[in-house]
Design a protein around this motif. Structure first.
Motif, mmCIF file in Angstrom:
data_model
loop_
_atom_site.group_PDB
_atom_site.id
_atom_site.type_symbol
_atom_site.label_atom_id
_atom_site.label_comp_id
_atom_site.label_asym_id
_atom_site.label_seq_id
_atom_site.Cartn_x
_atom_site.Cartn_y
_atom_site.Cartn_z
ATOM 1 N N TYR A 1 0.374 3.508 -0.891
ATOM 2 C CA TYR A 1 0.606 4.229 0.464
ATOM 3 C C TYR A 1 2.024 3.799 1.078
ATOM 4 C CZ TYR A 1 -4.345 4.796 0.127
ATOM 5 O OH TYR A 1 -5.692 5.035 -0.329
ATOM 6 N N ARG A 2 2.483 4.603 1.996
ATOM 7 C CA ARG A 2 3.578 4.283 2.848
ATOM 8 C C ARG A 2 3.107 4.137 4.054
ATOM 9 N NH1 ARG A 2 9.556 5.762 0.570
ATOM 10 N NH2 ARG A 2 9.833 4.397 2.241
ATOM 11 N N LEU A 3 3.501 3.283 4.865
ATOM 12 C CA LEU A 3 3.189 3.203 6.359
ATOM 13 C C LEU A 3 3.948 4.257 6.887
ATOM 14 C CD1 LEU A 3 2.682 -0.314 7.073
ATOM 15 C CD2 LEU A 3 0.814 1.295 7.016
ATOM 16 N N VAL A 4 3.413 5.015 7.884
ATOM 17 C CA VAL A 4 4.024 6.066 8.573
ATOM 18 C C VAL A 4 3.737 6.121 10.262
ATOM 19 C CG1 VAL A 4 4.334 8.568 8.835
ATOM 20 C CG2 VAL A 4 3.903 7.577 6.563
ATOM 21 N N GLU B 1 -0.035 4.895 10.438
ATOM 22 C CA GLU B 1 -1.212 5.215 9.354
ATOM 23 C C GLU B 1 -0.512 4.866 7.912
ATOM 24 O OE1 GLU B 1 -2.647 9.084 9.819
ATOM 25 O OE2 GLU B 1 -2.316 9.071 12.124
ATOM 26 N N PRO B 2 -1.544 4.257 6.953
ATOM 27 C CA PRO B 2 -0.856 4.441 5.679
ATOM 28 C C PRO B 2 -1.291 5.733 5.038
ATOM 29 C CG PRO B 2 -3.046 3.201 5.845
ATOM 30 C CD PRO B 2 -2.630 3.787 7.293
ATOM 31 N N GLU C 1 0.099 12.902 -1.197
ATOM 32 C CA GLU C 1 -0.786 14.217 -0.821
ATOM 33 C C GLU C 1 -1.158 14.108 0.663
ATOM 34 O OE1 GLU C 1 -3.571 11.307 -2.486
ATOM 35 O OE2 GLU C 1 -1.574 11.893 -3.005
ATOM 36 N N GLU C 2 -1.206 13.094 1.463
ATOM 37 C CA GLU C 2 -1.565 13.181 2.690
ATOM 38 C C GLU C 2 -0.490 13.248 3.918
ATOM 39 O OE1 GLU C 2 -5.477 10.148 2.577
ATOM 40 O OE2 GLU C 2 -3.340 9.486 2.449
ATOM 41 N N ASP D 1 13.923 3.779 3.669
ATOM 42 C CA ASP D 1 14.601 3.790 2.481
ATOM 43 C C ASP D 1 14.044 4.666 1.306
ATOM 44 O OD1 ASP D 1 12.104 2.785 1.792
ATOM 45 O OD2 ASP D 1 13.147 0.786 1.101
ATOM 46 N N ARG D 2 14.575 5.032 0.352
ATOM 47 C CA ARG D 2 13.999 5.984 -0.642
ATOM 48 C C ARG D 2 12.953 7.094 -0.175
ATOM 49 N NH1 ARG D 2 11.240 2.075 -5.366
ATOM 50 N NH2 ARG D 2 12.828 0.419 -4.908
ATOM 51 N N PRO D 3 13.812 8.008 0.479
ATOM 52 C CA PRO D 3 13.136 9.236 1.085
ATOM 53 C C PRO D 3 12.393 10.070 0.068
ATOM 54 C CG PRO D 3 15.417 9.097 1.673
ATOM 55 C CD PRO D 3 15.397 8.086 0.771
ATOM 56 N N TRP D 4 11.152 10.169 0.186
ATOM 57 C CA TRP D 4 10.413 11.269 -0.318
ATOM 58 C C TRP D 4 9.805 10.359 -1.813
ATOM 59 C CZ3 TRP D 4 7.871 14.824 1.695
ATOM 60 C CH2 TRP D 4 8.357 15.367 2.753
ATOM 61 N N GLU D 5 10.010 9.288 -1.932
ATOM 62 C CA GLU D 5 9.414 8.535 -2.844
ATOM 63 C C GLU D 5 8.235 7.707 -2.546
ATOM 64 O OE1 GLU D 5 11.738 5.740 -5.560
ATOM 65 O OE2 GLU D 5 13.734 6.852 -4.778
ATOM 66 N N TRP D 6 7.258 7.666 -3.443
ATOM 67 C CA TRP D 6 6.166 7.009 -3.285
ATOM 68 C C TRP D 6 5.942 5.817 -4.274
ATOM 69 C CZ3 TRP D 6 3.695 8.033 1.183
ATOM 70 C CH2 TRP D 6 4.094 9.098 2.166
#
Length: 76
Positions: A22-25, A33-34, A38-39, A63-68
């Motif tokens: 996950y990435r924290l958003v 939220e983690p 796809e979420e 950092d790293r836009p659109w990378e998961w």
């Protein structure tokens, strides 16, 4: 995380970490939220209908836009 007082992003995506899928958003008015890749976009559209997830004025990536982080089914 860097804070820019002149720009109020509605969405902040935290730093890339390899120890989680996950990435924290952070969503303005809703907190952190983690989220898995796809979420991410469905959650944006749920909270901010009509918002373009690729609008850098509204969505800020640390950092790293659109990378998961890499993740494969069956991994914890």
């Amino acid at each position: 995380m860097e804070t820019n007082s002149t720009t109020a992003h509605l969405i902040e995506v935290a730093e890339f970490r390899t120890d989680s899928r996950y990435r924290l958003v952070h969503f303005e008015g809703h907190g952190w939220e983690p989220l898995a890749p796809e979420e991410f976009e469905p959650r944006i559209h749920q909270l901010f209908p009509g918002l373009d997830p690729r609008d850098p004025a509204k969505v800020h990536w640390a950092d790293r836009p659109w990378e998961w982080p890499a993740w494969h089914p069956g991994e914890a």
